[in-house]
Design a protein around this motif. Structure first.
Motif, PDB file in Angstrom:
ATOM      1  N   ALA A 132       0.583  -0.941   0.187  1.00 31.80           N
ATOM      2  CA  ALA A 132       0.298   0.224  -0.385  1.00 31.80           C
ATOM      3  C   ALA A 132       0.748   1.630  -0.152  1.00 31.80           C
ATOM      4  CB  ALA A 132      -1.330  -0.038   1.028  1.00 31.80           C
ATOM      5  N   GLU A 133       2.048   0.968   0.829  1.00 23.23           N
ATOM      6  CA  GLU A 133       3.037   2.518   0.735  1.00 23.23           C
ATOM      7  C   GLU A 133       3.238   2.472  -0.661  1.00 23.23           C
ATOM      8  OE1 GLU A 133       2.408   0.962   5.221  1.00 23.23           O
ATOM      9  OE2 GLU A 133       2.932  -0.124   3.160  1.00 23.23           O
ATOM     10  N   GLU A 134       4.046   1.649  -1.711  1.00 24.40           N
ATOM     11  CA  GLU A 134       4.523   2.049  -2.279  1.00 24.40           C
ATOM     12  C   GLU A 134       3.415   2.510  -3.800  1.00 24.40           C
ATOM     13  OE1 GLU A 134       7.685  -1.747  -2.505  1.00 24.40           O
ATOM     14  OE2 GLU A 134       5.810  -2.204  -3.308  1.00 24.40           O
ATOM     15  N   ILE A 135       2.399   2.093  -3.647  1.00 22.10           N
ATOM     16  CA  ILE A 135       0.985   2.330  -4.022  1.00 22.10           C
ATOM     17  C   ILE A 135       0.896   3.833  -3.838  1.00 22.10           C
ATOM     18  CG2 ILE A 135      -1.074   2.222  -5.547  1.00 22.10           C
ATOM     19  CD1 ILE A 135      -0.934  -1.127  -4.391  1.00 22.10           C
ATOM     20  N   ALA A 136       0.509   4.244  -2.766  1.00 29.15           N
ATOM     21  CA  ALA A 136       0.331   5.609  -2.012  1.00 29.15           C
ATOM     22  C   ALA A 136       1.438   6.424  -2.922  1.00 29.15           C
ATOM     23  CB  ALA A 136       0.527   5.612  -0.700  1.00 29.15           C
ATOM     24  N   ALA A 137       3.098   5.859  -2.941  1.00 29.58           N
ATOM     25  CA  ALA A 137       4.266   6.828  -3.352  1.00 29.58           C
ATOM     26  C   ALA A 137       3.950   7.155  -4.223  1.00 29.58           C
ATOM     27  CB  ALA A 137       4.824   6.030  -2.472  1.00 29.58           C
ATOM     28  N   HIS A 138       3.475   6.206  -5.150  1.00 29.79           N
ATOM     29  CA  HIS A 138       3.298   6.014  -6.830  1.00 29.79           C
ATOM     30  C   HIS A 138       2.666   6.623  -7.053  1.00 29.79           C
ATOM     31  CE1 HIS A 138       4.707   4.030 -10.605  1.00 29.79           C
ATOM     32  NE2 HIS A 138       3.315   4.733 -11.071  1.00 29.79           N
ATOM     33  N   LEU A 139       1.355   6.898  -6.457  1.00 26.45           N
ATOM     34  CA  LEU A 139       0.134   8.065  -6.832  1.00 26.45           C
ATOM     35  C   LEU A 139       0.135   9.984  -6.778  1.00 26.45           C
ATOM     36  CD1 LEU A 139      -2.582   5.733  -6.645  1.00 26.45           C
ATOM     37  CD2 LEU A 139      -1.978   6.168  -7.897  1.00 26.45           C
ATOM     38  N   HIS A 140       1.009   9.998  -5.378  1.00 22.88           N
ATOM     39  CA  HIS A 140       1.463  11.353  -5.023  1.00 22.88           C
ATOM     40  C   HIS A 140       0.681  11.005  -4.307  1.00 22.88           C
ATOM     41  CE1 HIS A 140       5.193  10.697  -8.009  1.00 22.88           C
ATOM     42  NE2 HIS A 140       4.434  10.723  -8.972  1.00 22.88           N
ATOM     43  N   VAL A 141       0.139  10.073  -3.192  1.00 22.26           N
ATOM     44  CA  VAL A 141      -0.732  10.490  -2.270  1.00 22.26           C
ATOM     45  C   VAL A 141      -0.641   9.706  -0.916  1.00 22.26           C
ATOM     46  CG1 VAL A 141      -2.381  10.766  -4.185  1.00 22.26           C
ATOM     47  CG2 VAL A 141      -2.465   9.109  -2.814  1.00 22.26           C
ATOM     48  N   SER A 142      -0.916  10.943   0.241  1.00 21.39           N
ATOM     49  CA  SER A 142      -0.892   9.996   1.625  1.00 21.39           C
ATOM     50  C   SER A 142      -1.240   8.500   1.674  1.00 21.39           C
ATOM     51  CB  SER A 142      -1.467  10.709   2.384  1.00 21.39           C
ATOM     52  OG  SER A 142      -2.794  10.881   2.953  1.00 21.39           O
ATOM     53  N   LEU A 143      -1.092   7.932   2.840  1.00 22.75           N
ATOM     54  CA  LEU A 143      -1.322   6.563   3.156  1.00 22.75           C
ATOM     55  C   LEU A 143      -2.842   6.250   3.452  1.00 22.75           C
ATOM     56  CD1 LEU A 143      -0.733   3.589   3.012  1.00 22.75           C
ATOM     57  CD2 LEU A 143       0.276   3.655   4.725  1.00 22.75           C
ATOM     58  N   ASP A 144      -3.223   7.488   4.340  1.00 31.38           N
ATOM     59  CA  ASP A 144      -4.575   7.481   4.703  1.00 31.38           C
ATOM     60  C   ASP A 144      -5.571   7.870   3.363  1.00 31.38           C
ATOM     61  OD1 ASP A 144      -3.746   6.933   6.996  1.00 31.38           O
ATOM     62  OD2 ASP A 144      -3.600   9.217   7.844  1.00 31.38           O
ATOM     63  N   LYS A 145      -5.220   9.002   2.263  1.00 38.52           N
ATOM     64  CA  LYS A 145      -6.221   9.280   1.787  1.00 38.52           C
ATOM     65  C   LYS A 145      -6.381   7.483   0.584  1.00 38.52           C
ATOM     66  CE  LYS A 145      -6.111  12.886  -2.421  1.00 38.52           C
ATOM     67  NZ  LYS A 145      -5.968  13.665  -3.425  1.00 38.52           N
ATOM     68  N   TYR A 146      -4.764   6.949   0.454  1.00 31.92           N
ATOM     69  CA  TYR A 146      -5.275   5.849  -0.505  1.00 31.92           C
ATOM     70  C   TYR A 146      -5.701   4.616  -0.153  1.00 31.92           C
ATOM     71  CZ  TYR A 146      -3.910   1.117  -2.356  1.00 31.92           C
ATOM     72  OH  TYR A 146      -3.681  -0.065  -2.738  1.00 31.92           O
ATOM     73  N   HIS A 147      -5.740   4.446   1.313  1.00 32.83           N
ATOM     74  CA  HIS A 147      -6.698   3.621   2.100  1.00 32.83           C
ATOM     75  C   HIS A 147      -7.716   4.568   1.736  1.00 32.83           C
ATOM     76  CE1 HIS A 147      -3.296   0.791   3.582  1.00 32.83           C
ATOM     77  NE2 HIS A 147      -3.199   2.036   4.518  1.00 32.83           N
ATOM     78  N   ASP A 148      -8.447   5.701   1.680  1.00 29.61           N
ATOM     79  CA  ASP A 148      -9.611   5.356   1.666  1.00 29.61           C
ATOM     80  C   ASP A 148     -10.547   6.025   0.582  1.00 29.61           C
ATOM     81  OD1 ASP A 148     -12.123   8.363   2.304  1.00 29.61           O
ATOM     82  OD2 ASP A 148     -11.354   9.059   0.866  1.00 29.61           O
ATOM     83  N   ALA A 149      -9.159   6.089  -0.375  1.00 31.69           N
ATOM     84  CA  ALA A 149      -9.810   5.857  -2.000  1.00 31.69           C
ATOM     85  C   ALA A 149      -9.787   3.768  -2.309  1.00 31.69           C
ATOM     86  CB  ALA A 149      -8.560   6.104  -2.940  1.00 31.69           C
ATOM     87  N   VAL A 150      -9.279   3.505  -1.806  1.00 30.74           N
ATOM     88  CA  VAL A 150      -9.598   2.137  -1.810  1.00 30.74           C
ATOM     89  C   VAL A 150     -10.772   2.041  -0.968  1.00 30.74           C
ATOM     90  CG1 VAL A 150      -8.809  -0.164  -1.095  1.00 30.74           C
ATOM     91  CG2 VAL A 150      -6.818   1.049  -1.471  1.00 30.74           C
ATOM     92  N   GLY A 151     -11.336   1.769   0.082  1.00 32.94           N
ATOM     93  CA  GLY A 151     -12.568   1.755   0.434  1.00 32.94           C
ATOM     94  C   GLY A 151     -13.782   2.324  -0.270  1.00 32.94           C
ATOM     95  N   LYS A 152     -13.789   3.260  -0.947  1.00 32.04           N
ATOM     96  CA  LYS A 152     -14.574   4.154  -1.821  1.00 32.04           C
ATOM     97  C   LYS A 152     -14.820   2.802  -3.261  1.00 32.04           C
ATOM     98  CE  LYS A 152     -14.631   8.354  -0.012  1.00 32.04           C
ATOM     99  NZ  LYS A 152     -13.857   9.785  -0.496  1.00 32.04           N
TER     100      LYS A 152
END
Length: 259
Positions: A132-152
């Motif tokens: 998850a950390e690698e994907i978030a970094a690749h997307l240039h977003v925070s880990l929290d924002k990435y998890h929020d997007a995944v949930g949606k």
């Protein structure tokens, strides 16, 4: 002895056979009352999937119609339990309804596509499923924002996996020997076996906690809240794990089956 009392002494199988022989509406009503619990169970279990576009009562009403229709089409000769027969159809009805309504916001679709693209790029680059950390970094977003997007994107992944499975069977259809029994058609039977094998491989490619969530959700038919209680984590976290697991399985199948 009243008609209702006579029904109470009959098993579900006996009633099913009686309805098949007589098409008695009173028998049909009794069967619907006996099997509506399955609809309620599926509606509660899938609440996490359809909550954004439908209410439980609506799903139950639609499910009752599914049971009534299934009673007219059920064939004892296929040696399948009626409970299994309607379970698949009620769950399919909920997914089909979501797909027909096409309610998923454009922003969620866009987010899901960006996550998928980033995941596939990193997978090809790293030779493994990225964290998850690698994907978030690749997307240039925070880990929290990435998890929020995944949930949606949870429902999006459920529907996408469902469509991948349909496309897989469609793409692998070939000339089959004429027969009314699918099990007697060698190509169809082999396709089902192969798809089942690929699904098992996709499941085994998941992390232990992802396998657990998928198993509890689809096999034990628990909802997100119940799974969260068992694994002792928050409900949003279970939703994230579930969405990640489905995304991984979908990408695994698309890559492995060249869809």
């Amino acid at each position: 002895m009243s008609v209702q009392n006579s029904y109470s002494e009959m098993t579900n199988e006996e009633l099913l056979k009686k309805y098949q022989d007589t098409r008695d509406l009173a028998v049909k009503q009794e069967l619907v009352m006996r099997y509506v619990y399955i609809v309620k169970s599926i509606a509660l279990q899938m609440r996490d999937v359809y909550v954004s576009f439908a209410q439980i009562d609506d799903m139950i009403n639609e499910g009752v119609l599914v049971i009534m229709n299934a009673l007219d089409k059920f064939d004892f000769e296929k040696n399948v339990k009626f409970e299994t027969y309607i379970f698949k159809r009620v769950r399919g009805m909920i997914i089909d309804l979501a797909r027909r309504q096409d309610w998923i916001p454009r922003s969620v679709r866009k987010s899901a596509k960006e996550i998928d693209n980033a995941t596939m790029e990193l997978y090809n680059e790293l030779g493994r499923y990225p964290t998850a950390e690698e994907i978030a970094a690749h997307l240039h977003v925070s880990l929290d924002k990435y998890h929020d997007a995944v949930g949606k994107t949870n429902l999006f992944n459920v529907l996408s996996l469902d469509m991948v499975l349909e496309e897989t069977m469609e793409n692998r259809k070939s000339v089959q020997l004429p027969s009314s029994n699918m099990q007697e058609q060698p190509e169809a039977h082999l396709m089902e076996q192969e798809l089942h094998g690929r699904l098992v491989e996709a499941l085994h490619s998941l992390k232990e906690n992802e396998q657990m969530v998928v198993s509890l959700y689809y096999v034990d038919e628990l909802n997100m809240k119940e799974i969260a209680r068992i694994l002792e984590v928050s409900e949003p976290r279970i939703s994230q794990i579930h969405a990640n697991a489905l995304r991984k399985m979908r990408l695994f199948l698309k890559k492995d089956l060249d869809i």
